[in-house]
Design an enzyme around this catalytic site. Structure first.
Site, PDB file in Angstrom:
ATOM      1  N   SER A 156     -13.790  -7.533 -53.592  1.00 33.40           N
ATOM      2  CA  SER A 156     -14.347  -6.430 -54.365  1.00 33.40           C
ATOM      3  C   SER A 156     -15.228  -5.609 -53.434  1.00 33.40           C
ATOM      4  CB  SER A 156     -15.121  -6.970 -55.579  1.00 33.40           C
ATOM      5  OG  SER A 156     -15.651  -5.926 -56.353  1.00 33.40           O
ATOM      6  N   HIS A 183     -10.630  -5.000 -56.053  1.00 34.24           N
ATOM      7  CA  HIS A 183     -11.193  -4.132 -57.084  1.00 34.24           C
ATOM      8  C   HIS A 183     -11.573  -2.810 -56.430  1.00 34.24           C
ATOM      9  CE1 HIS A 183     -12.475  -8.170 -59.053  1.00 34.24           C
ATOM     10  NE2 HIS A 183     -11.214  -7.885 -59.298  1.00 34.24           N
ATOM     11  N   ASP A 276     -14.906 -13.046 -60.182  1.00 36.48           N
ATOM     12  CA  ASP A 276     -13.462 -12.968 -60.372  1.00 36.48           C
ATOM     13  C   ASP A 276     -12.753 -13.811 -59.317  1.00 36.48           C
ATOM     14  OD1 ASP A 276     -10.994 -12.142 -61.410  1.00 36.48           O
ATOM     15  OD2 ASP A 276     -10.816 -10.596 -59.864  1.00 36.48           O
TER      16      ASP A 276
END
Length: 339
Positions: A156, A183, A276
């Site tokens: 991310s 992400h 995540d």
């Protein structure tokens, strides 16, 4: 902050100063002024436009990191892949994040882009950007490099430069396929893929549903689609609901790779905020696969890898250089018939 457009500069000042958590200490008209202000005002964070006359955002980032180390966030008003490549180069130069520039209340994405920018500013304020060399992180267990047949990566915030460091160091004949969930701001994924493809020897592309899984290729989950596998040989793109708020989901990728490859799966969890992928890593480890987590020192945000380490799911904790060395060991083992 710095932007050569008076209108854009005023808008950025209004957005940031409208949040009670922040106070704007200076507004520069170009990169040269931004560097001078970073040195004289010692701000907690610097917000720079990418395209400015004279010294652009990339060069200003380099100077700030060398002369007055400060967390830098760069913003781009364009989703053109060439402009986004410049934004990602700024991250390689030391910027902690790159985000879309809010384009004004008339824009349908204004609220989303403003909220994303403010959230990133809040996350990065006070970040220590002076890196110090540390002894290698302790390892919880050795990695059986010869067992890997596929690599799955999840990242991310800070992911683009981390991925660049990895893929740019892999040889063109790297014998394993790689799959990645990153992400990314809406509209930026195509730019990231093109940039990485241009700086790497392996192929980098957006995954397509039902396409074959090939060695020496890094497949990215497209925007708003889960990336998974159909058996060991084909990719799947899924429209299922978000998993723990994410689509694409790192957990979905890790779970799918675990089910398809078991002990031959190698999961890598890189810099990023949140957790995540951690639940998926548990499935991967239970299936006999191995996990590497990025170390705190080389991570922009040690959220996702830190959560994996805290949960006891990491076989190994490595710097980016350490990951590159391991992946090349995996590749050599695979080519020599060890997998």
């Amino acid at each position: 902050m710095a932007d050569d457009s008076p209108t854009a500069r005023e808008l950025l000042v209004a957005i940031v100063s409208g949040d009670s958590r922040f106070h704007v200490v200076g507004a520069a008209r170009n990169g040269n002024e931004a560097v001078a202000m970073a040195k004289s005002l010692s701000p907690d964070i610097a917000l720079l436009d990418i395209h400015m006359p004279g010294m652009d955002g990339v060069e200003a980032t380099r100077h700030i990191m060398a002369e007055a180390p400060t967390p830098v966030i760069v913003v781009s008003a364009s989703v053109d892949v060439r402009d986004l490549a410049v934004a990602f180069e700024a991250e390689r130069a030391g910027a902690v994040a790159a985000r879309p520039k809010p384009m004004g209340p008339h824009s349908p994405s204004f609220a989303r882009d403003s909220a994303e920018l403010l959230s990133t500013l809040h996350l990065m304020v006070g970040m220590k950007v002076v890196r110090r060399h540390r002894p290698p992180s302790p390892r919880s267990a050795p990695i059986e490099a010869q067992a890997a047949s596929v690599v799955a990566l999840v990242c991310s915030t800070g992911g683009p430069p981390a991925l660049a460091a990895i893929v740019a160091s892999l040889p063109a004949d790297f014998p394993l396929p790689l799959l990645c969930v990153q992400h990314m701001s809406k509209g930026w994924m195509a730019g990231l893929v093109k940039w990485l493809d241009e700086i790497s020897k392996i192929r980098v592309k957006l995954a397509e549903d039902a396409e074959p899984l090939r060695p020496g290729t890094l497949y990215f989950a497209p925007e708003d689609r889960h990336l998974a596998l159909a058996g060991r040989h084909f990719l799947r793109l899924l429209d299922g609901p978000p998993v723990a708020g994410f689509r694409p989901s790192g957990t979905t990728l890790f779970e799918s790779v675990a089910h398809a490859f078991g002990r031959e799966a190698l999961g890598i969890i890189l810099t990023g905020m949140g957790e995540d992928g951690v639940a998926g890593l548990r499935v991967l480890r239970e299936s006999g696969g191995a996990c590497i987590a990025q170390d705190r020192e080389s991570s922009v945000v040690w959220g996702m890898p830190g959560a994996a380490v805290a949960a006891g799911l990491a076989n190994d904790v490595r710097s980016l250089d350490g990951m590159v060395r391991l992946l090349n060991e995996v590749g050599r083992a695979r080519r020599s018939g060890g997998g």
